[in-house]
Design an enzyme around this catalytic site. Structure first.
Site, PDB file in Angstrom:
ATOM      1  N   ASP A 123       0.979  -1.135  -0.023  1.00  0.00           N
ATOM      2  CA  ASP A 123      -0.257   0.180  -0.077  1.00  0.00           C
ATOM      3  C   ASP A 123       0.848   1.240  -0.061  1.00  0.00           C
ATOM      4  O   ASP A 123       1.719   1.233   0.817  1.00  0.00           O
ATOM      5  CB  ASP A 123      -0.750  -0.011   1.210  1.00  0.00           C
ATOM      6  CG  ASP A 123      -1.931   0.779   1.112  1.00  0.00           C
ATOM      7  OD1 ASP A 123      -2.295   1.373   0.086  1.00  0.00           O
ATOM      8  OD2 ASP A 123      -2.507   1.519   2.050  1.00  0.00           O
ATOM      9  N   HIS A 130      -3.654  14.113   0.553  1.00  0.00           N
ATOM     10  CA  HIS A 130      -3.898  13.314   1.574  1.00  0.00           C
ATOM     11  C   HIS A 130      -2.892  13.342   2.619  1.00  0.00           C
ATOM     12  O   HIS A 130      -2.910  13.621   3.618  1.00  0.00           O
ATOM     13  CB  HIS A 130      -4.203  11.912   1.169  1.00  0.00           C
ATOM     14  CG  HIS A 130      -4.422  11.104   2.298  1.00  0.00           C
ATOM     15  ND1 HIS A 130      -5.249  10.944   3.210  1.00  0.00           N
ATOM     16  CD2 HIS A 130      -3.585   9.739   2.732  1.00  0.00           C
ATOM     17  CE1 HIS A 130      -5.220  10.059   4.062  1.00  0.00           C
ATOM     18  NE2 HIS A 130      -3.842   9.256   3.811  1.00  0.00           N
ATOM     19  N   GLU A 194     -11.002   4.142   3.585  1.00  0.00           N
ATOM     20  CA  GLU A 194      -9.950   5.236   2.735  1.00  0.00           C
ATOM     21  C   GLU A 194     -10.071   4.856   1.144  1.00  0.00           C
ATOM     22  O   GLU A 194     -10.203   3.658   0.927  1.00  0.00           O
ATOM     23  CB  GLU A 194      -8.235   4.729   3.040  1.00  0.00           C
ATOM     24  CG  GLU A 194      -8.123   5.013   4.483  1.00  0.00           C
ATOM     25  CD  GLU A 194      -6.475   5.141   4.375  1.00  0.00           C
ATOM     26  OE1 GLU A 194      -5.845   5.685   5.422  1.00  0.00           O
ATOM     27  OE2 GLU A 194      -5.778   4.238   3.798  1.00  0.00           O
ATOM     28  N   GLU A 196      -9.163   4.256  -2.507  1.00  0.00           N
ATOM     29  CA  GLU A 196      -7.922   3.971  -3.104  1.00  0.00           C
ATOM     30  C   GLU A 196      -8.117   3.251  -4.346  1.00  0.00           C
ATOM     31  O   GLU A 196      -9.366   2.792  -4.663  1.00  0.00           O
ATOM     32  CB  GLU A 196      -7.036   2.958  -2.400  1.00  0.00           C
ATOM     33  CG  GLU A 196      -6.557   3.405  -0.882  1.00  0.00           C
ATOM     34  CD  GLU A 196      -5.725   2.905  -0.084  1.00  0.00           C
ATOM     35  OE1 GLU A 196      -4.834   2.017  -0.713  1.00  0.00           O
ATOM     36  OE2 GLU A 196      -5.375   3.212   1.196  1.00  0.00           O
ATOM     37  N   ASP A 227      -9.289   0.647   1.872  1.00  0.00           N
ATOM     38  CA  ASP A 227      -8.303   0.226   2.931  1.00  0.00           C
ATOM     39  C   ASP A 227      -8.725   0.672   4.336  1.00  0.00           C
ATOM     40  O   ASP A 227      -8.482   1.707   4.869  1.00  0.00           O
ATOM     41  CB  ASP A 227      -6.927   0.974   2.512  1.00  0.00           C
ATOM     42  CG  ASP A 227      -5.884   0.425   3.537  1.00  0.00           C
ATOM     43  OD1 ASP A 227      -5.804  -0.719   4.292  1.00  0.00           O
ATOM     44  OD2 ASP A 227      -4.904   1.147   3.767  1.00  0.00           O
ATOM     45  N   ARG A 231      -7.928   3.981  13.135  1.00  0.00           N
ATOM     46  CA  ARG A 231      -7.033   4.934  13.629  1.00  0.00           C
ATOM     47  C   ARG A 231      -6.434   4.907  15.005  1.00  0.00           C
ATOM     48  O   ARG A 231      -5.142   5.364  15.368  1.00  0.00           O
ATOM     49  CB  ARG A 231      -7.570   5.956  13.208  1.00  0.00           C
ATOM     50  CG  ARG A 231      -8.128   6.414  11.996  1.00  0.00           C
ATOM     51  CD  ARG A 231      -6.947   6.600  10.813  1.00  0.00           C
ATOM     52  NE  ARG A 231      -7.649   6.837   9.452  1.00  0.00           N
ATOM     53  CZ  ARG A 231      -6.946   6.867   8.217  1.00  0.00           C
ATOM     54  NH1 ARG A 231      -5.781   6.598   8.438  1.00  0.00           N
ATOM     55  NH2 ARG A 231      -7.235   6.973   7.253  1.00  0.00           N
ATOM     56  N   GLN A 234      -3.850   2.127  15.009  1.00  0.00           N
ATOM     57  CA  GLN A 234      -2.678   2.530  14.186  1.00  0.00           C
ATOM     58  C   GLN A 234      -1.989   3.414  14.857  1.00  0.00           C
ATOM     59  O   GLN A 234      -0.767   3.505  14.801  1.00  0.00           O
ATOM     60  CB  GLN A 234      -3.245   2.970  12.810  1.00  0.00           C
ATOM     61  CG  GLN A 234      -2.015   3.230  11.876  1.00  0.00           C
ATOM     62  CD  GLN A 234      -2.810   3.854  10.488  1.00  0.00           C
ATOM     63  OE1 GLN A 234      -4.002   4.076  10.241  1.00  0.00           O
ATOM     64  NE2 GLN A 234      -1.884   4.719   9.836  1.00  0.00           N
ATOM     65  N   LYS A 247      -4.417  -2.096  10.081  1.00  0.00           N
ATOM     66  CA  LYS A 247      -4.872  -1.926   8.732  1.00  0.00           C
ATOM     67  C   LYS A 247      -5.103  -3.481   8.139  1.00  0.00           C
ATOM     68  O   LYS A 247      -5.930  -3.709   7.078  1.00  0.00           O
ATOM     69  CB  LYS A 247      -3.696  -1.403   7.898  1.00  0.00           C
ATOM     70  CG  LYS A 247      -3.316  -0.128   8.068  1.00  0.00           C
ATOM     71  CD  LYS A 247      -4.138   0.771   7.292  1.00  0.00           C
ATOM     72  CE  LYS A 247      -3.451   2.163   7.007  1.00  0.00           C
ATOM     73  NZ  LYS A 247      -4.491   3.087   6.229  1.00  0.00           N
ATOM     74  N   THR A 251      -9.119  -5.363   3.833  1.00  0.00           N
ATOM     75  CA  THR A 251      -8.972  -4.445   2.963  1.00  0.00           C
ATOM     76  C   THR A 251      -9.771  -4.890   1.637  1.00  0.00           C
ATOM     77  O   THR A 251      -9.702  -5.799   1.242  1.00  0.00           O
ATOM     78  CB  THR A 251      -7.343  -4.327   2.227  1.00  0.00           C
ATOM     79  OG1 THR A 251      -6.599  -3.833   3.381  1.00  0.00           O
ATOM     80  CG2 THR A 251      -7.235  -3.262   1.087  1.00  0.00           C
ATOM     81  N   GLU A 352     -10.023  12.734   7.270  1.00  0.00           N
ATOM     82  CA  GLU A 352      -9.893  14.166   6.666  1.00  0.00           C
ATOM     83  C   GLU A 352     -11.235  14.980   6.700  1.00  0.00           C
ATOM     84  O   GLU A 352     -11.427  16.107   6.842  1.00  0.00           O
ATOM     85  CB  GLU A 352      -9.430  13.935   5.475  1.00  0.00           C
ATOM     86  CG  GLU A 352      -7.913  13.425   5.342  1.00  0.00           C
ATOM     87  CD  GLU A 352      -7.472  12.982   3.643  1.00  0.00           C
ATOM     88  OE1 GLU A 352      -7.039  13.896   3.170  1.00  0.00           O
ATOM     89  OE2 GLU A 352      -7.680  11.941   3.622  1.00  0.00           O
TER      90      GLU A 352
END
Length: 412
Positions: A123, A130, A194, A196, A227, A231, A234, A247, A251, A352
């Site tokens: 990844d 971002h 996420e 992607e 993904d 948070r 992580q 993570k 996915t 975000e």
């Protein structure tokens, strides 16, 4: 004739297959997937709202049809660009030959499974917007981009067994997080998505670096990726070596692998990069994806952007991945990292969009989200070209379900 009408004719040709106007699955697409038919997986291609087993269309070329006998794309991916192009041309001829007309299997109601065996997974972190947003969130008093970011496509190796097909439920992970002065194990309280784009590799590089302008000799096709990210887990684990349990739990990828050949008409020239990248990361061919993306939570669109804004192209990502002689092979898979744009409505992750909880996102039912709740459904869509006449990647969807892990489930 309008531009859309002309594009529709070009994408469908004089085919016998029914293709609704506005479909992103005309003859310009011809993606590959795997559907369970009569209790066994079969490689299919999608046209309009129907599918056809690929082996049926290749009856006159048994050496090609046999590549799909295992019910996945693995052997086909290993063959390389010449065979990929030959099979694609044969599929197109089949759908243009009115003597081959037959009823397609409706895609609705079919169970679609992961179409290839994932060999390895990387990844990347290729979006300037971002990376800048996260830098501002986590390091507000410092330069948002770390010194290496504009020098190379930053990435990390993920867990290939965490790759799941669209529609697979996403169980809220549990892990160690910081709670004040304590460290506790609890279900993730900051679950995120996420947006992607992913790339499926075929063939092998035999340990030799792949040049930027040779990307299409190894990239077979394109998929959408979510993904999922825990948070809070992580945040506690990622220093100094990067993400792991935050993570690896899931996915999600879309079920249709769109061949790179279908995407090439929508590739753009890359803007000049400053500073100029290392010679290994330089190319001259167009590799920028003109790909419109949007993401919704429970039916409310919460972000829309375009992959054309990515700083590092997928060709540069592959070149960097192999630049040290790293082996790649059929079924290897890599993703761009979150795709975000410069505007507040162009953010490809909830951290975000809600600015780490400072500005919760409002949904159509009146509720707000700083992080995903149990029962939330996240859907990502993507298409190349204008709405109603382009080549679509379809969608990748997943629903969050509660953590069901109990301490008694662990082995002594």
């Amino acid at each position: 004739m309008s531009i859309n009408d002309a594009a529709h004719e070009s994408s469908t040709g004089a085919t016998w297959a029914p293709i609704p106007r506005g479909s992103h699955f005309g003859l310009a697409n011809l993606p590959y997937g795997v559907a369970v038919i009569d209790d066994r997986p079969m490689v299919v291609t999608r046209v309009g709202d129907g599918v056809l087993p690929v082996a049926y269309a290749l009856a006159g070329r048994p050496e090609w049809a046999d590549l799909f006998a295992d019910g996945n794309l693995d052997r086909f991916l290993a063959t390389g660009p010449e065979t990929w192009a030959g099979v694609r041309a044969e599929l197109r001829r089949f759908f243009l030959d009115k003597g081959q007309a037959r009823e397609l299997i409706p895609v609705s109601g079919l169970r679609l499974v992961l179409p290839f065996t994932v060999g390895d997974y990387v990844d990347f972190y290729a979006s300037l917007d971002h990376a800048t947003n996260l830098g501002r969130l986590f390091r507000p008093d410092s330069e948002p981009l770390l010194p290496n970011w504009r020098r190379l496509p930053v990435g990390y190796h993920g867990r290939s067994r965490g790759i799941v097909v669209s529609g697979t439920r996403v169980v809220r992970p549990a892990g160690l997080v910081r709670a004040g002065d304590e460290v506790v194990r609890r279900p993730c309280a900051q679950l995120d998505y996420e947006v992607e784009v992913g790339f499926v590799i075929g063939g092998s590089n035999h340990g030799r670096p792949v040049g930027v302008d040779s990307a299409d000799s190894h990239v077979f096709g394109v998929v959408l990726v979510n993904d999922w990210s825990a948070r809070d887990i992580q945040a506690f684990e990622y220093q100094p070596l990067g993400p792991m349990l935050g993570k690896s739990f899931a996915t999600s990828v879309s079920p249709w692998v769109v061949p790179l050949e279908a995407v090439k008409p929508y590739l753009l020239q890359q803007p000049r990069q400053e500073p100029e990248p290392d010679s290994v990361l330089r190319g001259t061919r167009p590799w920028v994806l003109d790909l419109a993306l949007d993401v919704s939570v429970n039916g409310t669109t919460v972000g829309a952007t375009n992959a054309a804004g990515l700083y590092w192209t997928f060709a540069q990502q592959l070149a960097h991945l192999t630049s040290n002689g790293s082996l790649i092979g059929p079924g290897d898979f890599y993703a761009t990292g979150t795709v975000s744009g410069p505007g507040e409505t162009e953010r490809g992750s909830l951290i975000e969009a809600a600015w780490r909880g400072a500005n919760p996102v409002k949904l159509a039912d009146g509720s707000e989200r700083s992080w995903l709740l149990d029962g939330d459904e996240v859907l990502i869509r993507g298409r190349f070209g204008p709405e109603g006449s382009g080549v679509g990647l379809g969608e990748v969807v997943g629903r969050v379900v509660p953590d069901e892990v109990d301490a008694s489930m662990f082995l002594p």
